[in-house]
Design a protein around this motif. Structure first.
Motif, PDB file in Angstrom:
ATOM      1  N   MET A 115       4.689   0.859  -6.582  1.00 38.39           N
ATOM      2  CA  MET A 115       4.734   0.247  -5.272  1.00 38.39           C
ATOM      3  C   MET A 115       5.458   1.187  -4.318  1.00 38.39           C
ATOM      4  N   GLU A 116       4.887   1.296  -3.135  1.00 38.72           N
ATOM      5  CA  GLU A 116       5.513   2.076  -2.082  1.00 38.72           C
ATOM      6  C   GLU A 116       5.805   1.144  -0.926  1.00 38.72           C
ATOM      7  N   LEU A 117       6.989   1.279  -0.345  1.00 38.18           N
ATOM      8  CA  LEU A 117       7.431   0.429   0.752  1.00 38.18           C
ATOM      9  C   LEU A 117       7.732   1.320   1.947  1.00 38.18           C
ATOM     10  N   ASN A 118       7.069   1.066   3.072  1.00 39.18           N
ATOM     11  CA  ASN A 118       7.304   1.816   4.300  1.00 39.18           C
ATOM     12  C   ASN A 118       7.718   0.845   5.384  1.00 39.18           C
ATOM     13  N   ALA A 119       8.905   1.064   5.954  1.00 36.15           N
ATOM     14  CA  ALA A 119       9.437   0.158   6.964  1.00 36.15           C
ATOM     15  C   ALA A 119       9.522   0.850   8.315  1.00 36.15           C
ATOM     16  N   SER A 120       9.243   0.061   9.365  1.00 36.42           N
ATOM     17  CA  SER A 120       9.393   0.555  10.730  1.00 36.42           C
ATOM     18  C   SER A 120       9.819  -0.615  11.614  1.00 36.42           C
ATOM     19  N   ARG A 121      10.487  -0.287  12.691  1.00 34.13           N
ATOM     20  CA  ARG A 121      10.944  -1.324  13.627  1.00 34.13           C
ATOM     21  C   ARG A 121      10.271  -1.145  14.973  1.00 34.13           C
ATOM     22  N   GLU A 122       9.838  -2.266  15.523  1.00 25.42           N
ATOM     23  CA  GLU A 122       9.316  -2.318  16.886  1.00 25.42           C
ATOM     24  C   GLU A 122      10.123  -3.388  17.591  1.00 25.42           C
ATOM     25  N   GLY A 123      11.043  -2.957  18.427  1.00 24.32           N
ATOM     26  CA  GLY A 123      11.964  -3.905  19.048  1.00 24.32           C
ATOM     27  C   GLY A 123      12.862  -4.496  17.979  1.00 24.32           C
ATOM     28  N   ASP A 124      12.926  -5.815  17.922  1.00 24.00           N
ATOM     29  CA  ASP A 124      13.768  -6.458  16.909  1.00 24.00           C
ATOM     30  C   ASP A 124      12.968  -6.917  15.694  1.00 24.00           C
ATOM     31  N   VAL A 125      11.687  -6.527  15.606  1.00 29.67           N
ATOM     32  CA  VAL A 125      10.831  -6.942  14.482  1.00 29.67           C
ATOM     33  C   VAL A 125      10.711  -5.795  13.479  1.00 29.67           C
ATOM     34  N   LEU A 126      10.968  -6.114  12.226  1.00 27.08           N
ATOM     35  CA  LEU A 126      10.827  -5.151  11.138  1.00 27.08           C
ATOM     36  C   LEU A 126       9.460  -5.345  10.504  1.00 27.08           C
ATOM     37  N   THR A 127       8.683  -4.268  10.429  1.00 22.83           N
ATOM     38  CA  THR A 127       7.395  -4.303   9.747  1.00 22.83           C
ATOM     39  C   THR A 127       7.516  -3.502   8.460  1.00 22.83           C
ATOM     40  N   VAL A 128       7.121  -4.124   7.360  1.00 26.68           N
ATOM     41  CA  VAL A 128       7.174  -3.467   6.053  1.00 26.68           C
ATOM     42  C   VAL A 128       5.770  -3.453   5.472  1.00 26.68           C
ATOM     43  N   LYS A 129       5.273  -2.252   5.188  1.00 29.89           N
ATOM     44  CA  LYS A 129       3.954  -2.099   4.577  1.00 29.89           C
ATOM     45  C   LYS A 129       4.145  -1.839   3.088  1.00 29.89           C
ATOM     46  N   LEU A 130       3.414  -2.587   2.284  1.00 26.74           N
ATOM     47  CA  LEU A 130       3.456  -2.406   0.833  1.00 26.74           C
ATOM     48  C   LEU A 130       2.155  -1.770   0.377  1.00 26.74           C
ATOM     49  N   ASP A 131       2.279  -0.853  -0.563  1.00 28.28           N
ATOM     50  CA  ASP A 131       1.123  -0.154  -1.104  1.00 28.28           C
ATOM     51  C   ASP A 131       1.257  -0.158  -2.624  1.00 28.28           C
ATOM     52  N   GLY A 132       0.186  -0.491  -3.317  1.00 30.72           N
ATOM     53  CA  GLY A 132       0.209  -0.465  -4.781  1.00 30.72           C
ATOM     54  C   GLY A 132       0.292  -1.845  -5.386  1.00 30.72           C
ATOM     55  N   ARG A 133       1.236  -2.002  -6.321  1.00 29.81           N
ATOM     56  CA  ARG A 133       1.393  -3.249  -7.062  1.00 29.81           C
ATOM     57  C   ARG A 133       2.806  -3.798  -6.859  1.00 29.81           C
ATOM     58  N   LEU A 134       2.909  -5.119  -6.730  1.00 32.32           N
ATOM     59  CA  LEU A 134       4.208  -5.787  -6.687  1.00 32.32           C
ATOM     60  C   LEU A 134       4.243  -6.727  -7.879  1.00 32.32           C
ATOM     61  N   ASP A 135       5.009  -6.322  -8.904  1.00 32.01           N
ATOM     62  CA  ASP A 135       5.023  -7.078 -10.156  1.00 32.01           C
ATOM     63  C   ASP A 135       6.420  -7.078 -10.764  1.00 32.01           C
ATOM     64  N   GLY A 136       6.527  -7.538 -11.985  1.00 29.86           N
ATOM     65  CA  GLY A 136       7.813  -7.648 -12.660  1.00 29.86           C
ATOM     66  C   GLY A 136       8.537  -6.323 -12.809  1.00 29.86           C
ATOM     67  N   ALA A 137       7.804  -5.240 -12.853  1.00 25.86           N
ATOM     68  CA  ALA A 137       8.420  -3.926 -13.023  1.00 25.86           C
ATOM     69  C   ALA A 137       9.148  -3.451 -11.770  1.00 25.86           C
ATOM     70  N   ASN A 138       8.763  -3.960 -10.600  1.00 24.24           N
ATOM     71  CA  ASN A 138       9.376  -3.450  -9.377  1.00 24.24           C
ATOM     72  C   ASN A 138       9.788  -4.529  -8.371  1.00 24.24           C
ATOM     73  N   SER A 139       9.663  -5.795  -8.719  1.00 24.22           N
ATOM     74  CA  SER A 139       9.970  -6.860  -7.756  1.00 24.22           C
ATOM     75  C   SER A 139      11.445  -6.890  -7.368  1.00 24.22           C
ATOM     76  N   ALA A 140      12.345  -6.625  -8.303  1.00 20.94           N
ATOM     77  CA  ALA A 140      13.775  -6.607  -7.979  1.00 20.94           C
ATOM     78  C   ALA A 140      14.087  -5.441  -7.038  1.00 20.94           C
ATOM     79  N   LYS A 141      13.473  -4.299  -7.292  1.00 18.78           N
ATOM     80  CA  LYS A 141      13.658  -3.125  -6.426  1.00 18.78           C
ATOM     81  C   LYS A 141      13.126  -3.428  -5.023  1.00 18.78           C
ATOM     82  N   PHE A 142      11.966  -4.083  -4.943  1.00 16.73           N
ATOM     83  CA  PHE A 142      11.393  -4.480  -3.653  1.00 16.73           C
ATOM     84  C   PHE A 142      12.341  -5.391  -2.896  1.00 16.73           C
ATOM     85  N   GLU A 143      12.830  -6.421  -3.559  1.00 20.21           N
ATOM     86  CA  GLU A 143      13.725  -7.389  -2.926  1.00 20.21           C
ATOM     87  C   GLU A 143      14.993  -6.708  -2.421  1.00 20.21           C
TER      88      GLU A 143
END
Length: 111
Positions: A1-29
């Protein structure tokens, strides 16, 4: 899983790429909570490039949503691939977390 974050004003946009599963969910959170910060901000999760989500991934998104709600902030999902949107509908998460067809509609809804 790849996580890319950007801010536009006060809104945070996070794009996820790949898989979000038990192997990486804690890291994502952990990474998402670090991006949000102590004060919190509205968050858009762009899942357009997410290939797979497990129950552990759903749980991580739910925990972040609850943490934001406690701070009076919102989370919205956008651009879900058909198979990912189906998982949210079957699990009932679409009734808890708003799903939008585009980033623009999600930004409008949480601003």
């Amino acid at each position: 899983m790849e996580l890319n974050a950007s801010r536009e004003g006060d809104v945070l946009t996070v794009k996820l790429d790949g898989r979000l599963d038990g192997a990486n969910s804690a890291k994502f959170e952990e990474a998402l909570n670090a991006e949000i910060g102590e004060a919190g901000c509205p968050v858009i999760l762009d899942l357009g490039d997410l290939a797979y989500i497990s129950s552990a991934g759903l749980r991580a998104i739910l925990l972040v949503t609850k943490a934001l709600n406690m701070k009076g902030k919102k989370l919205a999902l956008c651009s879900l691939p058909t198979q990912i949107e189906e998982v949210f509908k079957i699990s009932g998460f679409n009734k808890i977390i708003p799903i939008h067809p585009s980033h623009e509609s999600a930004a409008k809804a949480i601003s």
